[in-house]
Each structure stands twice: as C-alpha cells, then as structure tokens.
Write a protein that holds these residues in place. Sequence first.
Motif, PDB file in Angstrom:
ATOM      1  N   ARG A  50       0.858  -1.183   0.000  1.00  0.00           N
ATOM      2  CA  ARG A  50       0.000   0.000   0.000  1.00  0.00           C
ATOM      3  C   ARG A  50       0.898   1.238   0.000  1.00  0.00           C
ATOM      4  O   ARG A  50       1.353   1.708   1.037  1.00  0.00           O
ATOM      5  CB  ARG A  50      -0.903   0.004   1.225  1.00  0.00           C
ATOM      6  N   PHE A  51       1.108   1.782  -1.181  1.00  0.00           N
ATOM      7  CA  PHE A  51       1.982   2.943  -1.325  1.00  0.00           C
ATOM      8  C   PHE A  51       1.235   4.272  -1.167  1.00  0.00           C
ATOM      9  O   PHE A  51       1.874   5.328  -1.116  1.00  0.00           O
ATOM     10  CB  PHE A  51       2.667   2.933  -2.693  1.00  0.00           C
ATOM     11  N   SER A  52      -0.071   4.242  -1.120  1.00  0.00           N
ATOM     12  CA  SER A  52      -0.796   5.507  -0.994  1.00  0.00           C
ATOM     13  C   SER A  52      -0.410   6.201   0.306  1.00  0.00           C
ATOM     14  O   SER A  52      -0.227   5.566   1.339  1.00  0.00           O
ATOM     15  CB  SER A  52      -2.312   5.275  -1.033  1.00  0.00           C
ATOM     16  N   ARG A  53      -0.232   7.519   0.235  1.00  0.00           N
ATOM     17  CA  ARG A  53       0.117   8.381   1.376  1.00  0.00           C
ATOM     18  C   ARG A  53       1.528   8.118   1.907  1.00  0.00           C
ATOM     19  O   ARG A  53       1.818   8.395   3.072  1.00  0.00           O
ATOM     20  CB  ARG A  53      -0.877   8.234   2.522  1.00  0.00           C
ATOM     21  N   MET A 190       0.734  -5.413   4.654  1.00  0.00           N
ATOM     22  CA  MET A 190       1.473  -4.371   5.363  1.00  0.00           C
ATOM     23  C   MET A 190       1.626  -4.661   6.853  1.00  0.00           C
ATOM     24  O   MET A 190       2.371  -3.970   7.546  1.00  0.00           O
ATOM     25  CB  MET A 190       0.805  -3.012   5.148  1.00  0.00           C
ATOM     26  N   ARG A 191       0.942  -5.674   7.356  1.00  0.00           N
ATOM     27  CA  ARG A 191       1.159  -6.083   8.746  1.00  0.00           C
ATOM     28  C   ARG A 191       2.454  -6.864   8.913  1.00  0.00           C
ATOM     29  O   ARG A 191       2.979  -6.977  10.031  1.00  0.00           O
ATOM     30  CB  ARG A 191      -0.009  -6.966   9.217  1.00  0.00           C
ATOM     31  N   HIS A 192       2.953  -7.432   7.821  1.00  0.00           N
ATOM     32  CA  HIS A 192       4.164  -8.249   7.912  1.00  0.00           C
ATOM     33  C   HIS A 192       5.351  -7.370   8.279  1.00  0.00           C
ATOM     34  O   HIS A 192       5.503  -6.256   7.780  1.00  0.00           O
ATOM     35  CB  HIS A 192       4.430  -8.953   6.583  1.00  0.00           C
ATOM     36  N   ARG A 193       6.187  -7.889   9.146  1.00  0.00           N
ATOM     37  CA  ARG A 193       7.301  -7.078   9.631  1.00  0.00           C
ATOM     38  C   ARG A 193       8.240  -6.656   8.501  1.00  0.00           C
ATOM     39  O   ARG A 193       8.806  -5.554   8.526  1.00  0.00           O
ATOM     40  CB  ARG A 193       8.069  -7.853  10.706  1.00  0.00           C
TER      41      ARG A 193
END
Length: 431
Positions: A50-53, A190-193
Amino acid sequence: ALALGSETHPIPQATWEQYVDTYAIDEYAGSPCVRAGALFCRQVPQSFIRFSRKRDRKMDYFLDTANAILADRAFNVRENGYSPASWGLTDCFGKESYGHSAPPGPVMNDGTVGSTAFASALPHVPGVSLEAMKFARERLGERIWGKYGFTSSYNLKNDYCSPLYVGIELGPIIMMIENCRSGLIWDLFMRHRAARLFIERAGFSGVVDDFELPPEAPAYASWVVAGGLGRVSGDAAQHGRWGLAVDANKGCGVSLRGRLSGNDLMSFHFSSYLSCWARDMDITGAVVEVNGRAVRTVPKGFLPGNGWRHFYFEFPPESRSGALCGVRLDVRITGDAPAFDNCTMEASVPGGLPGAPGEFEATAGRVPGTILLRWTVPQGDAQSFVIRASRGGEFAGENVTCERSVVEGPGSLQEEAIRLPGWGSCVLTVA
C-alpha cells in the motif's frame, strides 16, 4: 522492497538508495512519472504494497502510478485513435506481440490493450478504470469476457481478442478490485514485519496531503478554510506543482480543516510528528482527530525556507496509533499571498529547530476581566509570540490572535495579560 525489509538478510541501505537514484522522471500529456515502461511493472508490486500516502526522498509511488495510467490513456487516444475508454499498454498476449508500453518510458505499441492494465487501475483511478472495463465488455462482449473474467487482451486495429486467461494477469485484477473495495490485501501484507521494515529503512514519510494527485484519483483529503476560502493552485506550490492558496485578509485568523480518506498513516514509524509548509501565514496550533477524538499536538517550532516556513508539531505519545481522520490547523495571515502545502508525517524533526514555548499556563489576571498567561521562553532567536484564543460549541471556528514581542531571555518566564470580554470559556495557545 522485500530485500530491504528482510529481518535476516537485508540488502545494504546504499543498494536501495542507488536504485532510487536510477529513477528518471519525465512527462507525457501533462502527467509526470518515472520512465518505467509497461504498467505491469507498477501494478504488480502495488497489488501487495500500500503505497498511498507514502513518499520517499524521490517520489510518491501511488501518485506516480496514477499519472502513468493517465499518460497511457492520453497516448492511446493520440497515437492509436482510441476512445478515452480504451487504453492499457502492458505485458499481455496480443496477436503477434507480448510487450507493450507507452511514454514517457520506452514505447512499444501495435494497438494491443491489456485487460490487466485497465482493470488493475481501479484503486488509482476508479472512474477511469470502470469506464475502460465497461467499454471492453460492451464493445467486445464474450470475445473478451468469459468464465474467468477478462481474457488477456484486445486490439481494435486488427480486431483481435486473446482467448487466453493468464493467471499472472488475473491475479493483480482480483487483488486490486479487493484493495479498492476493502483494502484487504494491502492491510494483510502491510502487517508483515518485512513490509514495515521496508517503509522504515527506505525513509518514507507519511503524506497527509500535498495536493498533487490528479482529479481522476481519490483525493488524500478534502479541505475547508474556516474564515476564508481555499483553492488548489499552481501558484501555491512549495513541493511539486500544486498547493492550497488561502484567500483571507492580512491579520485575520483562519482554520484549515482537512478530512482524510481511509489511510494507515498511524501504523508506521513516522507517526510522531506533523510537518507542514506555510507561506505568508503563521501556523499557531494543530489539532488532529485520532480514533474520533480531537488531540492537540505540541508545537515544536519552524524553520524558514525560500519564502516559506516549515512547521513541526508533535503527537502526544498516547495518540500515535489508530486512525487519523482529520487535521485542523489554526493560522494567522501575515502576508498577501498565503498558501499551505506539503503536509506530511515524520519520524523526527531536524536538528537546530527553534524550541517552542514551554510550561504554558493561563490563570485569572490581577485586573478583573483579564487572563494572565505565562510560558517559558524557548532557546533560539525568536522575536515574537502569537497568542490565539479559540471558541467552541456554537461559536466553533471563531478565534482571535495577537502578537507579543519576546521580552525575556531563553529559559525565563514571560507573562502577558489579555482581555476577552464576553467570551466565556475558550482554548488558549501560544506559539
């Protein structure tokens, strides 16, 4: 990205920085983006990340992809004579071709449009993507649409529709549809470390808003200027091409209020500080809405830069996680061309930042009807303070500002008495 974020065998930081330095940014039909070729190169990694923001020292990758899509569409209209609903040059199985791409990168074009390109664009340009899907389905019917959705490609120049369903093309379509609908794939990945370490090690900042996204993309925030008017303008840009011009009289106090769309800004290392640039106005306070609760940030000072001021505000430690829903910036207009731009979130503030007033308190004044303000003068060469009073309830948005010169030395206590007849309760700040 995963190589840099690896917990056990990460690539050197210098290797990533060298890779970033290879980006060559160009423009086609008013859409600036990296010269990267097929849309597939952007859409596959962004099906997961998730590259947004988020922005590194070179670019906002979500913005870059939205602009690349619009450049591709413009090229197909101009060079292939296609409808604005027919676009998407990417790797796919054409009649006699596989690689396809549009400028500003290398051009490979025989008129073949890849279904994975226009269908996977849904999170970046929802309306444009839906229009392209409807066009293909209605124009080509069962030749392009079947048991597993869209086949690989079509070409209006030679009346060809691929009969193939390709897993590596359908995968991004499915993930991007779900990302647009719920963000599920992004949230899980994106939860992955490793993903979180990548964002940190690559030096990303969080983007509250920089006004750069094209109208076809979902806006990062919607803004209202209480006490004035706001408009996105090329004359108000500190970073990039656009900024928020504020129409208000010199000496007035106004509030810039931004409502944020869905985001994960508070989930990463940069959730400590709010950073923003202002021209011809002082930002005297910043209130953020976290988890539906208004939180007043701590002013940390500002740095000057080429006619602008770079302001920093610290999030209280207990408010650095959850959902960031809104931002309110209280400002005082100081010049004739006020503007606001490049509002980001950062992990730290630069060294040498002038300190903010400390140990602020307000009590009943010695003279009836007055309020006595006390604060500690910070280190640095500040020449004046701005005192702001803001009302709540039915008077929300009403505020008064006044300026007082620095009369005590750093570390000393300064006192000022003010009078607010008929105001009752209010919020007082000094910056």
